[in-house]
Design a protein around this motif. Structure first.
Motif, short mmCIF file in Angstrom:
data_model
loop_
_atom_site.label_atom_id
_atom_site.label_comp_id
_atom_site.label_asym_id
_atom_site.label_seq_id
_atom_site.Cartn_x
_atom_site.Cartn_y
_atom_site.Cartn_z
N LEU A 40 5.96 -12.64 -5.54
CA LEU A 40 6.35 -11.23 -5.47
C LEU A 40 5.81 -10.42 -6.66
CD1 LEU A 40 10.07 -11.66 -4.35
CD2 LEU A 40 8.03 -11.44 -2.91
N TYR A 41 5.26 -9.27 -6.34
CA TYR A 41 4.77 -8.33 -7.35
C TYR A 41 5.47 -7.00 -7.11
CZ TYR A 41 1.27 -11.78 -8.53
OH TYR A 41 0.65 -12.95 -8.94
N PRO A 42 6.66 -6.80 -7.70
CA PRO A 42 7.38 -5.55 -7.46
C PRO A 42 6.81 -4.42 -8.31
CG PRO A 42 8.79 -7.21 -8.51
CD PRO A 42 7.41 -7.71 -8.57
N ARG A 43 6.66 -3.25 -7.66
CA ARG A 43 6.24 -2.05 -8.40
C ARG A 43 7.50 -1.21 -8.56
NH1 ARG A 43 0.83 0.77 -6.46
NH2 ARG A 43 2.10 1.70 -4.82
N VAL A 44 7.95 -1.08 -9.80
CA VAL A 44 9.22 -0.39 -10.08
C VAL A 44 8.99 0.72 -11.12
CG1 VAL A 44 10.63 -2.42 -9.56
CG2 VAL A 44 9.84 -2.05 -11.90
N LEU A 50 3.02 -7.34 -2.50
CA LEU A 50 3.27 -6.18 -3.35
C LEU A 50 4.48 -5.46 -2.77
CD1 LEU A 50 2.57 -4.14 -5.61
CD2 LEU A 50 0.96 -3.06 -4.04
N LEU A 51 5.57 -5.44 -3.53
CA LEU A 51 6.80 -4.78 -3.08
C LEU A 51 6.83 -3.36 -3.63
CD1 LEU A 51 9.50 -7.58 -3.58
CD2 LEU A 51 8.56 -6.77 -1.41
N ALA A 52 6.51 -2.39 -2.79
CA ALA A 52 6.50 -0.99 -3.22
C ALA A 52 7.71 -0.28 -2.62
CB ALA A 52 5.19 -0.33 -2.80
N THR A 53 8.83 -0.99 -2.60
CA THR A 53 10.04 -0.45 -1.95
C THR A 53 11.09 0.00 -2.96
OG1 THR A 53 10.76 -2.74 -1.75
CG2 THR A 53 9.84 -1.74 0.21
N GLY A 54 10.83 -0.21 -4.25
CA GLY A 54 11.78 0.22 -5.28
C GLY A 54 12.70 -0.91 -5.71
N ALA A 55 13.24 -0.77 -6.92
CA ALA A 55 14.06 -1.82 -7.53
C ALA A 55 15.33 -2.11 -6.74
CB ALA A 55 14.40 -1.42 -8.96
#
Length: 248
Positions: free
Chosen positions: A147-151, A128-133
């Motif tokens: 990868l599961y980006p949270r944007v 889970l990528l909670a680091t921004g786009a």
């Protein structure tokens, strides 16, 4: 007193409202329409939305008594530009700091997103990528299916995911901060084994991410905050109160 607040953060919104309540004339600069939407409207506050180059920043600062940099702790380039613009305009510059979070034992800590990606390349499991786009390109070496980006739910956020070849079913487009319950639900739904985050402090929901990783047994991966010098909200507010007293 005229103040220009470069914001787009929780503390920037809060501080600009406190200043306006004191009777200051406040211009709040946010980079995006989303920032303007979050700022909302209030008497005594004018909102300027859109990214500014240093010269345009300096022009906006002309005639102001104070420049307050309340941008995100990780927006290093923005801070550099604002500091330079304030110097160019001859306006006093102050940096509003966000309190750092205590990092839990056992978390993997890295200086950069690229270093975190290198570490993850040697591990298996969903991320889970909670680091921004903006940080997505740093993880380009990893299999996008992991990868599961949270944007943010904006065209730019989705475009960044598409550019990184993230499968659409993996894109989590939501505006935080998020509760512990929601973090846990997402991590269980997508079988997340690594949660990558910045130390966004209380305003960025950092504690809820830490708790969610502990609860689901995921490895917490933290991008260390760039070192900086500035003042707490209380210190800066006291300074502004003194400035207003002098101007009367």
């Amino acid at each position: 007193m005229k103040a220009v607040v470069f914001s787009g953060t929780t503390e920037g919104r809060r501080f600009s409202q406190k200043l306006a309540a004191l009777g200051a004339k406040v211009t709040v600069c946010v980079a995006t329409p989303l920032g303007a939407e979050e700022q909302g409207e209030m008497a005594g506050i004018t909102v300027h939305a859109g990214r500014l180059q240093p010269d345009a920043m300096a022009a906006l600062l002309a005639g102001a008594d104070l420049c307050i940099d309340a941008t995100h702790p990780y927006a290093v380039d923005a801070t550099k530009n604002i500091r330079a613009a304030a110097a160019q305009a001859g306006v006093e510059y102050r940096r509003l700091l966000r309190a750092q979070s205590p990092l839990p034992e056992g978390c993997a800590v890295f200086e950069t997103a690229a270093q975190a990606a290198e570490y993850l390349a040697g591990q298996d499991g969903n991320v889970l990528l909670a680091t921004g786009a903006k940080e997505l390109s740093a993880f380009a070496s990893l299999d996008p299916a992991r990868l599961y980006p949270r944007v943010l739910p904006t065209p730019e956020g989705i475009a960044a995911c598409e550019a990184a070849h993230i499968p659409h079913k993996n894109i989590i487009a939501m505006q935080g901060p998020f509760s512990l319950v929601l973090n846990v639900a997402l991590m269980e739904q997508f079988h997340i084994q690594y949660l990558v985050t910045k130390d966004g402090g209380a305003a960025g929901g950092f504690a809820e991410k830490v708790q969610a990783a502990a609860k689901t047994g995921a490895q917490l991966v933290v991008l260390r905050r760039p070192p900086e010098v500035g003042e707490t909200e209380d210190e800066l507010f006291t300074h502004c109160q003194e400035m207003l007293q002098w101007s009367h």
